[in-house]
Design an enzyme around this catalytic site. Structure first.
Site, PDB file in Angstrom:
ATOM      1  N   GLU A  39      40.544  37.408  46.216  1.00 19.78           N
ATOM      2  CA  GLU A  39      40.655  38.543  47.126  1.00 19.78           C
ATOM      3  C   GLU A  39      39.476  38.452  48.093  1.00 19.78           C
ATOM      4  O   GLU A  39      38.324  38.350  47.654  1.00 19.78           O
ATOM      5  CB  GLU A  39      40.583  39.852  46.322  1.00 19.78           C
ATOM      6  CG  GLU A  39      40.762  41.046  47.220  1.00 19.78           C
ATOM      7  CD  GLU A  39      40.735  42.377  46.473  1.00 19.78           C
ATOM      8  OE1 GLU A  39      40.656  42.370  45.226  1.00 19.78           O
ATOM      9  OE2 GLU A  39      40.787  43.408  47.160  1.00 19.78           O
ATOM     10  N   ARG A 263      37.105  34.186  31.244  1.00 23.26           N
ATOM     11  CA  ARG A 263      36.299  34.130  32.457  1.00 23.26           C
ATOM     12  C   ARG A 263      34.910  33.612  32.109  1.00 23.26           C
ATOM     13  O   ARG A 263      34.469  33.703  30.958  1.00 23.26           O
ATOM     14  CB  ARG A 263      36.249  35.483  33.157  1.00 23.26           C
ATOM     15  CG  ARG A 263      35.570  36.589  32.372  1.00 23.26           C
ATOM     16  CD  ARG A 263      35.783  37.960  32.995  1.00 23.26           C
ATOM     17  NE  ARG A 263      35.224  38.091  34.307  1.00 23.26           N
ATOM     18  CZ  ARG A 263      35.933  38.288  35.431  1.00 23.26           C
ATOM     19  NH1 ARG A 263      37.243  38.355  35.386  1.00 23.26           N
ATOM     20  NH2 ARG A 263      35.349  38.438  36.573  1.00 23.26           N
ATOM     21  N   LYS A 273      32.077  41.017  42.198  1.00 20.06           N
ATOM     22  CA  LYS A 273      31.792  41.123  43.627  1.00 20.06           C
ATOM     23  C   LYS A 273      31.318  42.521  43.993  1.00 20.06           C
ATOM     24  O   LYS A 273      30.479  42.683  44.878  1.00 20.06           O
ATOM     25  CB  LYS A 273      33.054  40.760  44.426  1.00 20.06           C
ATOM     26  CG  LYS A 273      33.284  39.263  44.492  1.00 20.06           C
ATOM     27  CD  LYS A 273      34.540  38.929  45.263  1.00 20.06           C
ATOM     28  CE  LYS A 273      35.753  39.010  44.364  1.00 20.06           C
ATOM     29  NZ  LYS A 273      37.003  38.633  45.009  1.00 20.06           N
TER      30      LYS A 273
HETATM   31  P1  ATP Z   1      35.293  39.960  40.645  1.00 23.16           P
HETATM   32  O1  ATP Z   1      35.550  40.920  39.534  1.00 23.16           O
HETATM   33  O2  ATP Z   1      34.036  39.197  40.513  1.00 23.16           O
HETATM   34  O3  ATP Z   1      35.450  40.563  41.975  1.00 23.16           O
HETATM   35  P2  ATP Z   1      37.917  39.026  40.701  1.00 23.16           P
HETATM   36  O4  ATP Z   1      38.611  38.467  39.513  1.00 23.16           O
HETATM   37  O5  ATP Z   1      38.283  40.360  41.170  1.00 23.16           O
HETATM   38  O6  ATP Z   1      36.388  38.852  40.465  1.00 23.16           O
HETATM   39  P3  ATP Z   1      39.303  37.487  42.599  1.00 23.16           P
HETATM   40  O7  ATP Z   1      38.952  37.246  44.001  1.00 23.16           O
HETATM   41  O8  ATP Z   1      40.468  38.344  42.318  1.00 23.16           O
HETATM   42  O9  ATP Z   1      38.014  38.056  41.917  1.00 23.16           O
HETATM   43  O10 ATP Z   1      39.422  36.127  41.795  1.00 23.16           O
HETATM   44  C1  ATP Z   1      40.001  34.947  42.258  1.00 23.16           C
HETATM   45  C2  ATP Z   1      40.252  34.040  41.087  1.00 23.16           C
HETATM   46  O11 ATP Z   1      39.036  33.712  40.455  1.00 23.16           O
HETATM   47  C3  ATP Z   1      41.119  34.722  40.054  1.00 23.16           C
HETATM   48  O12 ATP Z   1      42.076  33.804  39.596  1.00 23.16           O
HETATM   49  C4  ATP Z   1      40.153  35.108  38.977  1.00 23.16           C
HETATM   50  O13 ATP Z   1      40.770  35.150  37.745  1.00 23.16           O
HETATM   51  C5  ATP Z   1      39.117  33.994  39.087  1.00 23.16           C
HETATM   52  N1  ATP Z   1      37.821  34.463  38.596  1.00 23.16           N
HETATM   53  C6  ATP Z   1      37.121  35.539  39.014  1.00 23.16           C
HETATM   54  N2  ATP Z   1      35.998  35.701  38.304  1.00 23.16           N
HETATM   55  C7  ATP Z   1      35.973  34.681  37.414  1.00 23.16           C
HETATM   56  C8  ATP Z   1      35.079  34.288  36.380  1.00 23.16           C
HETATM   57  N3  ATP Z   1      33.962  34.984  36.120  1.00 23.16           N
HETATM   58  N4  ATP Z   1      35.378  33.197  35.661  1.00 23.16           N
HETATM   59  C9  ATP Z   1      36.485  32.482  35.910  1.00 23.16           C
HETATM   60  N5  ATP Z   1      37.377  32.804  36.855  1.00 23.16           N
HETATM   61  C10 ATP Z   1      37.136  33.889  37.601  1.00 23.16           C
HETATM   62 MG    MG Z   2      40.088  40.982  41.906  1.00 19.49          MG
END
Ligand code: ATP
Ligand code: MG
Length: 561
Positions: A39, A263, A273
């Site tokens: 995102e 994760r 983020k």
């Molecule tokens: P955050 O909570 O840090 O904002 P998010 O999962 O909302 O992370 P996205 O932009 O939706 O962030 O994530 C893009 C991809 O990266 C998704 O497939 C998510 O599962 C993966 N991802 C995000 N954080 C991690 C992590 N800590 N370890 C492994 N994969 C991750």
């Molecule tokens: Mg997200």
């Protein structure tokens, strides 16, 4: 895609590779198509790097393809700056997306599929308040109950959804919900939201839409449109999987499948983020690319190499259960990489002047050869100037040393690396009794490489010729947080480390570093690995310490075999 990690070629398969190989064997799929779906609401962090390496790495391994898909379904938090940084971070890590796509490109298709569901009597417009909806959803042990809108006819729902789309209702006035099962033990199946109203400008679709799809309604269908064979996400989405499958089944579209892995969590930092944004907005760090941030851009500025991050992702592996990885492993991977590749340079962080009293006066200079990298013969040699006035580290002298102190002290001898053995014969103090200058003699026959002095000294220290040294700013970093798991605290910012940055304004470096370009990486002999910062100006280089030389993690890795 072209990233290459060293691989022995016979490592055990992780569980996703096992699934892929089974799918290829049985003919369920003839190839592999993955995607990385961020995102664009912030900069990518090391957790995303893990996901990037996994998705792109699988595509690479199985001759498949990997898309970068921006999951831009929420207009309020998304910005072009983030979109741009994400692509450049993916590329910097060494991967090239097969296609760069946006969930917002599919808004029309998603809308039409929603109409299809409504026609089939499987979705309805609900005017209940969010509180009413929450109250009627029940709990995992208490079934939900329908709101009065659940049995509205498809015709009426079609008209209402059309009005929703046309902007006739204010934000929050109603939502479109799937009609699934209010008694399901899986709360995600209790008539989840598909669309909500947001009268907001979208970074790509502008004001065309005022209804925006929810994650669950968008993600699986986007995967399906792109014929994603293996849709890999993190564990928290496991309970969403039945919903992911329900939508695909109802619509009769390409059967993408979701697989979940743990994760990546790293200690002494936060990795959401939202929290990282807070650190930026409240000025706890200088920006998303502050070298203390766990963002890819922060790690890059700190001096991390793409290779070290890919190696880290590989060593972490693909787990099915959550755990916290020691940041020491990340540092270990950088050290391993830079030890092989980084050229050595001399730098003195806190200079102490040394006068070689038996060296000729009048500006005599000798240019002495020293290896650029003892680990890499191809790196060649350079010369460093030696003269009567030198600089050494304040730490390398003690007036009253403890036993087994092998550096300089009154009367003791030490070798200056790649130069001569010197002996400390005197010191000059200021009015506060602080040593501000040392007097030493050098042993002319002890020159490195042609030493005929017969002297044996234990200590070897680095040094600079005072007249030739270049002033530099050096930034030393420590962990951003004092607690291992700051996110577990009520206020994660309470455990911010007040000493996470130390700026040394008047460090000195060897003349060869005058022209260091932002991003150039070096080992400063005996001090650690450093990377030139973009703040470097003409005549004033700035270096970030990427990682120290000390290596507690290496022992751990050896122990593990
Ligand atoms: P955050 O909570 O840090 O904002 P998010 O999962 O909302 O992370 P996205 O932009 O939706 O962030 O994530 C893009 C991809 O990266 C998704 O497939 C998510 O599962 C993966 N991802 C995000 N954080 C991690 C992590 N800590 N370890 C492994 N994969 C991750
Ligand atoms: Mg997200």
């Amino acid at each position: 895609m072209n990233a290459e990690n060293p691989s022995t070629g016979n490592e055990p398969l992780n569980f996703i590779e096992e699934i892929i190989e089974e799918d290829l064997r049985t003919g369920r799929h003839s190839g592999v198509q993955t995607r990385f779906p961020p995102e664009p609401n912030g900069y990518l962090h090391i957790g995303h790097a893990k996901s990037i390496c996994l998705n792109f790495g699988l595509a690479q391994k199985y001759n498949g393809k990997c898309n970068l898909r921006y999951d831009d379904t929420n207009p309020s938090k998304e910005e072009q700056e983030y979109v741009d940084s994400i692509l450049s971070d993916v590329r910097w890590l060494g991967f090239e997306p097969d296609q760069v796509l946006y969930a917002s490109d599919y808004f029309q298709q998603l809308y039409e599929w929603a109409v299809q569901l409504i026609r089939a009597g499987k979705a309805y417009v609900d005017f209940s308040t969010p509180e009413e909806i929450a109250a009627t959803k029940g709990t995992p042990t208490v079934p939900g109950t329908p709101t009065k809108y659940r049995d509205t006819s498809p015709e009426e729902n079609l008209a209402l959804f059309e009005r929703m789309k046309n902007g006739e209702f204010p934000e929050g006035h109603c939502v479109l919900r799937a009609k699934i099962d209010l008694t399901s033990p899986n709360m995600h199946l209790r008539d989840p939201y598909l669309y909500r109203i947001k009268h907001e400008h979208h970074h790509r679709t502008g004001d065309k839409w005022c209804i925006y799809p929810m994650y669950d309604w968008a993600h699986g269908q986007c995967d399906s449109i792109e014929k994603i064979t293996h849709s890999i996400c993190t564990l928290e989405f496991a309970p969403h999987r039945p919903l992911y499958e329900w939508f695909i089944e109802q619509l009769g579209i390409f059967p993408s499948r979701q697989y979940e892995f743990a994760r990546l969590n790293l200690n002494y930092t936060v990795m959401s983020k939202r929290k990282l944004l807070q650190l930026v907005q409240e000025g706890h760090v200088r920006g998303w690319d502050d070298p203390r941030m766990p963002t890819i851009s922060g790690l890059r500025r700190r001096g991390y190499t793409p290779e070290s991050i890919r190696e880290f992702a590989k060593r972490v592996g693909v787990a099915k259960r959550e755990n916290i990885i020691d940041v020491g492993l990340l540092e270990f991977c950088l050290r391993e990489d830079l030890n092989k590749r980084a050229q050595r340079r001399f730098a003195v962080l806190r200079p102490l002047k040394v006068v070689i009293t038996n060296y000729p006066e009048g500006g005599q200079v000798e240019w002495l050869e020293t290896e650029n990298n003892p680990e890499d013969p191809e790196a060649g040699k350079r010369t460093v100037p030696f003269s009567r006035e030198l600089l050494i580290e304040q730490d390398d002298f003690m007036e009253n040393p403890p036993p087994k102190y092998f550096r300089l002290s009154p009367g003791s001898m030490v070798r200056l690396k790649s130069a001569y053995i010197i002996k400390c014969t005197g010191m000059v103090k200021d009015s506060h009794d602080r040593v501000v200058e040392l007097h030493c003699t050098y042993i002319p026959e002890s020159r490195s490489g042609q030493d005929t002095s017969g002297l044996k000294v234990q200590g070897v220290i680095h040094w600079l010729s005072a007249a030739h040294a270049q002033a530099a700013e050096v930034r030393l970093y420590d962990r951003l947080f004092q607690l291992e798991d700051p996110a577990a605290e009520e206020d994660f910012k309470k455990s911010l480390n007040p000493h996470s940055l130390e700026v040394i304004q008047n460090a000195m470096v060897e003349p060869a570093l005058k022209e260091a370009q932002a991003g150039d990486r070096f080992q400063f002999t005996r001090l650690g690995y450093f990377c030139a910062d973009p703040d470097s100006g003409v005549g004033k280089p700035v270096f970030n310490r990427s990682v120290t030389l000390k290596d507690t993690w290496a022992k751990e890795v050896k122990k593990q075999g």
